[in-house]
Design an enzyme around this catalytic site. Structure first.
Site, short mmCIF file in Angstrom:
data_model
loop_
_atom_site.label_atom_id
_atom_site.label_comp_id
_atom_site.label_asym_id
_atom_site.label_seq_id
_atom_site.Cartn_x
_atom_site.Cartn_y
_atom_site.Cartn_z
N GLY A 2 0.76 -1.24 0.00
CA GLY A 2 0.00 0.00 0.00
C GLY A 2 0.79 1.29 0.00
CE1 TYR A 61 -9.35 1.99 -8.33
CE2 TYR A 61 -7.28 2.14 -9.53
CZ TYR A 61 -8.24 1.38 -8.89
OH TYR A 61 -8.09 0.04 -8.83
CD GLU A 102 0.49 -9.22 1.52
OE1 GLU A 102 -0.41 -8.37 1.38
OE2 GLU A 102 0.29 -10.36 1.96
N PRO A 103 4.47 -5.16 -1.07
CG PRO A 103 6.68 -4.54 -1.57
CD PRO A 103 5.86 -5.53 -0.77
N GLY A 104 3.27 -3.52 -3.99
CA GLY A 104 3.00 -3.69 -5.42
C GLY A 104 3.36 -2.41 -6.16
NE ARG A 105 -0.75 2.52 -5.78
CZ ARG A 105 -1.84 2.55 -6.55
NH1 ARG A 105 -1.81 3.16 -7.71
NH2 ARG A 105 -2.97 2.00 -6.14
CB CYS A 128 -17.77 5.49 -28.02
SG CYS A 128 -17.04 5.34 -29.64
C1 LIG Z 1 -3.39 -4.95 -3.59
C2 LIG Z 1 -2.76 -5.60 -2.42
C3 LIG Z 1 -1.42 -5.34 -2.11
C4 LIG Z 1 -0.56 -4.38 -2.88
O1 LIG Z 1 -0.98 -3.06 -2.76
P1 LIG Z 1 -0.07 -1.88 -3.35
O2 LIG Z 1 -0.83 -0.65 -3.04
O3 LIG Z 1 0.09 -2.11 -4.80
O4 LIG Z 1 1.25 -1.93 -2.63
C5 LIG Z 1 -0.87 -6.01 -1.04
N1 LIG Z 1 -1.60 -6.89 -0.30
C6 LIG Z 1 -2.89 -7.15 -0.57
C7 LIG Z 1 -3.63 -8.13 0.27
C8 LIG Z 1 -3.52 -6.52 -1.64
O5 LIG Z 1 -4.80 -6.78 -1.90
#
Ligand SMILES: *Cc1c(COP(=O)(O)O)cnc(C)c1O
Length: 450
Positions: A241, A318, A275-278, A346
């Site tokens: 997050g 968003y 759990e980093p993604g973004r 469209c």
């Molecule tokens: C989406 C998600 C993440 C990653 O969130 P980011 O904002 O991309 O870091 C991590 N853990 C869980 C459970 C998620 O659903």
């Protein structure tokens, strides 16, 4: 920091001019930087080590699930956080070790649970009592003892966009903190279940530490309570997050985040998962697009580009902001024009930016939507029957097409004709119906940048 910079007046991804990728692969196209991916992973992982924490970084695959992206991170030591069997299969195919994979999500099916258990992943994160019961049945029937975390909902306001806030009690995620103790007691008593961890994830694109601090303090307190109850919490999963700068926001640096984690849960002395993604992939990617037309309106000037909301939905979904950078660098004193930047779909919602000041653009000019590496290609659809866009991974002077552009043959070939529609006239052949369907969609003619 990222590796998209101007050199000799042309925007590059590492050492590759983006105009070259536009020419050779066509537009629109996602372009990712290996050096940026590796740097973000390293900075994040090192921050926790520097604060004396034993941390496994499980990259959240949903942010960008291209196999080449996952593999780039896996080769640096990343694990994976997955939310479906499809993502689990991607993580395994990309070479992530099963013992570094966690499976999150509110709605896993029995088949998905069985697949995860047979694969031997690190842990399944459970989000409801009903899921806990089903998992127990599935696990027992396979003769397994499945390690789980219970995801708690700490009821904190992540102060982010409502659609990506997940840790308030009205959100669908996790088990309410007040019910967590009972849930763990139940888990400990169920066959086939080994409760070893508490998980929490309060939202995405967080730009402040305080919501995290509040959540992690609650996790720490629950850990102490559970340990006193005789439940051996062996590690914690603190979710992802952490936000990135799309525009003016200034998210906390990984080091400050790690320091806060050390303060709140460090004293518990247990290893953590993150759990980093973004944060890893967001600024490691751009969506490269070409201007089709400049359309002066009575009140506005529209810049119509060849990318659309089906390729990058964050602005429509968003209100996401993406910086727009022309590929050909403008002179510092070049006059700017306020454009509404829109795609061909469209829908009025197919708008990337409103009244955005940009140097004057002409048809054929290239530009990028910056910070498009996360929640970009993964959310793409074929709406308006627009083929899925390709993805390119750059490394130094090299680049590879890590997902080719979808062909019209593949796009049309997803459908089947109902029997009764062909009884009268016989089957329809795709080739006849769409003569050039076999070939790739045509590339745009080279414009001023090409
Ligand atoms: C989406 C998600 C993440 C990653 O969130 P980011 O904002 O991309 O870091 C991590 N853990 C869980 C459970 C998620 O659903």
């Amino acid at each position: 920091m990222n590796h998209f910079d101007y050199r000799d007046g042309v925007l590059h991804a590492e050492d590759v001019p983006l105009a070259r990728i536009a020419e050779e692969v066509g537009t629109p196209v996602y372009v990712y930087s290996t050096a940026t991916l590796e740097r973000h992973y390293r900075v994040f992982a090192d921050a926790f080590a520097a604060h004396g924490l034993e941390a496994t970084v499980c990259y959240a695959v949903k942010a960008n699930s291209n196999l080449a992206v996952i593999r780039t991170l896996a080769q640096r030591g990343a694990g994976a956080d997955v939310v479906s069997e499809g993502e689990l299969r991607r993580a395994l195919a990309a070479g992530v070790a099963p013992e570094k994979i966690v499976f999150s999500g509110v709605g896993k099916t029995a088949a998905e649970m069985a697949f995860a258990i047979e694969t031997g992943i690190a842990q399944i994160n459970v989000e409801s009592l009903a899921e806990l019961e089903l998992l127990s049945q599935v696990s027992e029937s396979l003769g397994a003892e499945t390690r789980i975390a219970i995801r708690i909902n700490p009821d904190v306001d992540a102060k982010t966009h409502a659609k990506i806030s997940t840790g308030k009690k009205e959100n669908k995620f996790g088990i309410d903190l007040v019910d967590a103790r009972d849930a763990f007691a139940k888990a400990a008593a169920l066959p086939g279940i080994d409760p070893v961890s508490i998980a929490v994830h309060i939202g995405s694109q967080l730009t402040e530490l305080e919501p995290y601090r509040a959540a992690f303090e609650r996790v720490a307190e629950l850990t102490r309570t559970l340990r006193a109850d005789g439940i051996a919490i062996a590690h914690l999963d603190l979710g992802g997050g952490l936000g990135i700068p799309y525009g003016a926001e200034e998210p906390p640096p990984p080091d400050a985040y790690a320091a806060m984690v050390a303060e709140t849960v460090g004293p518990l002395g247990c290893p953590i998962m993150l759990e980093p993604g973004r944060m890893i992939v967001g600024n490691a990617g751009v969506l490269l697009t070409r201007t089709l037309f400049v359309k002066p309106g009575r009140e506005k000037t529209f810049l119509i580009v060849d990318a659309a909301m089906n390729d990058l939905i964050r602005p429509a979904l968003y209100d996401g902001h993406h910086a727009i950078r022309p590929v050909r660098e403008a002179a510092s004193d070049a006059p700017s024009v306020a454009y509404d930047v829109v795609g061909p779909v469209c829908e009025t919602g197919d708008t990337f930016a409103v009244a955005r000041p940009l140097p004057e653009m002409r048809a054929g000019d290239l530009a990028v939507f910056a910070s498009a590496g996360a929640y970009g290609a993964v959310m793409a659809s074929t709406y308006n029957s627009r083929p899925l866009v390709p993805e390119v991974l750059v490394k130094g002077e090299r680049y590879a097409v890590v997902r080719p552009r979808q062909s019209y043959q593949d796009l049309l070939g997803l459908d089947r004709m109902a029997d009764w529609l062909t009884e009268a006239d016989g089957p329809i052949s795709l080739e006849e119906a769409s003569p050039d369907a076999e070939s790739e969609p045509p590339r745009r003619a080279a414009g001023a940048d090409g």
